[in-house]
Design a protein around this motif. Structure first.
Motif, PDB file in Angstrom:
ATOM      1  N   ALA A 133      -1.336  -2.340  15.060  1.00 45.78           N
ATOM      2  CA  ALA A 133      -2.028  -2.177  13.402  1.00 45.78           C
ATOM      3  C   ALA A 133      -1.964  -3.612  13.083  1.00 45.78           C
ATOM      4  CB  ALA A 133      -1.040  -1.553  12.894  1.00 45.78           C
ATOM      5  N   LEU A 134      -1.690  -4.723  13.955  1.00 47.09           N
ATOM      6  CA  LEU A 134      -1.951  -6.214  13.417  1.00 47.09           C
ATOM      7  C   LEU A 134      -0.764  -6.605  12.628  1.00 47.09           C
ATOM      8  CD1 LEU A 134      -5.812  -6.480  13.006  1.00 47.09           C
ATOM      9  CD2 LEU A 134      -4.277  -6.928  14.983  1.00 47.09           C
ATOM     10  N   GLY A 165       5.482 -10.827  -3.279  1.00 47.29           N
ATOM     11  CA  GLY A 165       3.965 -10.647  -3.105  1.00 47.29           C
ATOM     12  C   GLY A 165       3.535 -10.249  -1.798  1.00 47.29           C
ATOM     13  N   ASP A 166       4.636  -9.889  -0.794  1.00 47.58           N
ATOM     14  CA  ASP A 166       4.243 -10.009   0.612  1.00 47.58           C
ATOM     15  C   ASP A 166       4.376  -8.379   0.988  1.00 47.58           C
ATOM     16  OD1 ASP A 166       3.242 -10.201   3.109  1.00 47.58           O
ATOM     17  OD2 ASP A 166       4.991 -11.562   3.601  1.00 47.58           O
ATOM     18  N   ALA A 167       3.618  -7.509   0.397  1.00 43.57           N
ATOM     19  CA  ALA A 167       4.062  -5.880   0.848  1.00 43.57           C
ATOM     20  C   ALA A 167       4.041  -5.691   2.376  1.00 43.57           C
ATOM     21  CB  ALA A 167       2.897  -5.154   0.051  1.00 43.57           C
ATOM     22  N   LYS A 168       3.227  -6.332   2.939  1.00 51.44           N
ATOM     23  CA  LYS A 168       2.902  -6.431   4.329  1.00 51.44           C
ATOM     24  C   LYS A 168       4.151  -6.317   5.163  1.00 51.44           C
ATOM     25  CE  LYS A 168       0.317  -7.648   8.284  1.00 51.44           C
ATOM     26  NZ  LYS A 168      -1.101  -8.438   8.761  1.00 51.44           N
ATOM     27  N   TYR A 169       5.150  -7.182   4.633  1.00 54.56           N
ATOM     28  CA  TYR A 169       6.361  -7.634   5.207  1.00 54.56           C
ATOM     29  C   TYR A 169       7.693  -7.281   4.534  1.00 54.56           C
ATOM     30  CZ  TYR A 169       3.710  -9.474   8.940  1.00 54.56           C
ATOM     31  OH  TYR A 169       2.648  -9.584  10.311  1.00 54.56           O
ATOM     32  N   GLY A 170       7.598  -6.164   3.470  1.00 51.75           N
ATOM     33  CA  GLY A 170       8.765  -5.660   2.966  1.00 51.75           C
ATOM     34  C   GLY A 170       8.806  -6.024   1.620  1.00 51.75           C
ATOM     35  N   ALA A 171       8.164  -6.814   0.878  1.00 56.43           N
ATOM     36  CA  ALA A 171       8.537  -7.460  -0.604  1.00 56.43           C
ATOM     37  C   ALA A 171       7.893  -6.107  -1.551  1.00 56.43           C
ATOM     38  CB  ALA A 171       7.502  -8.626  -0.888  1.00 56.43           C
TER      39      ALA A 171
END
Length: 304
Positions: A201-202, A257-263
């Motif tokens: 899923a990149l 701001g980094d929802a991809k990595y848990g924010a």
């Protein structure tokens, strides 16, 4: 005693000077020289340097700590030439016949994707060099994530691209990023080491197993803290995809701001990551070059 000889202003139907010229009388740093000899604040002088208004021996210089030698000419061009204006989504920090160093804005891709062919740093710079000569080309050396702002290097030939990429670890002397992370980071400094793996899923994640991924080493230092956020300086010992973002997550303090990595927060409406300092040895001239950008004002407002 003042250490320069000041030439006459070059006038252009106005009372304001278009250019101011000096001759250096003794060795000194460029910033020190300018502060002594023009009526501008330190911040104003740094803006002049950043925006390529300062020329030494006819060449635009942006490094505040550039060493001036006796007998050299220093010229201030108060009005920028049209070709020196900011390009869309980026500004040129350094340029010679071999390479270009830029500061990329957040939200700008480094290079085109299948979905977006235009309005990226590569296409913008390609158009810029072709305006000078249609035969000119640009070659990407490394990338920044779309939402990461800051410093990047592009080569002007395949030879220079290859030299930079094949000797990257030896050539790059410092890569420093600034990040705003969620929460107050407990330790003042530390190092994160893991093996990074990219899923189908990149999404990149850390593994303790060296057989699964590429070794990644990130050093960090906390510069400021509040009850909600930390301003953290990250130095890369290795340069893996999404390395800082993954390691910030591993620290239990993802980048805002980094929802991809848990924010879970986005107080500045952008990813809180900026490529702040880039120091490297020029692949052709062997000159040591160092560039430092302004800290994004949105970052600092969280700590006022």
């Amino acid at each position: 005693m003042r250490n320069f000889k000041k030439d006459n202003y070059i006038q252009k139907n106005t009372n304001k000077p278009v250019e101011t010229k000096f001759t250096v009388k003794e060795e000194t740093e460029l910033l020190v020289f300018l502060l002594r000899n023009i009526n501008k604040s330190r911040n104003d002088v740094k803006v002049l340097l950043r925006d390529k208004h300062i020329f030494v021996e006819g060449r635009a210089v942006t490094q505040f700590n550039h060493i001036l030698k006796a007998g050299q000419s220093v010229e201030i061009k108060w009005k920028k030439a049209p070709e020196e204006q900011k390009q869309k989504g980026l500004s040129i920090v350094f340029e010679d016949q071999y390479l270009i160093v830029i500061e990329k804005q957040e939200g700008v891709l480094s290079i085109a994707t299948e979905k977006q062919k235009d309005n990226n740093a590569y296409s913008t710079l390609s158009a810029y060099v072709k305006r000078q000569n249609p035969a000119n080309r640009i070659f990407i050396v490394h990338r920044l994530d779309r939402e990461t702002s800051g410093l990047m290097i592009f080569a002007k030939s395949e030879k220079v691209q290859k030299l930079l990429q094949e000797s990257w670890n030896e050539t790059i002397e410092e890569r420093t990023y600034l990040a705003v992370t969620e929460g107050s980071v407990e330790n003042d400094e530390g190092t994160v080491v893991s093996y990074l793996v990219e899923s189908k899923a990149l999404v990149v994640y850390s593994s303790p197993n060296p057989a699964l991924g590429q070794k990644a080493i990130t050093h960090y230092e906390v510069l400021r803290r509040s009850s909600k956020y930390s301003l953290v300086k990250f130095n890369l010992e290795t340069g893996r995809k999404n390395q800082i973002r993954v390691h910030a997550k591993d620290m239990k303090h993802p980048i805002v701001g980094d929802a991809k990595y848990g924010a879970i927060s986005n107080p500045i409406n952008r990813l809180g990551l900026h490529a702040w300092v880039l120091s490297f040895k020029h692949p052709i001239t062997k000159e040591d070059l160092r560039y430092e950008t302004e800290v994004p004002s949105k970052f600092m407002k969280l700590f006022d």
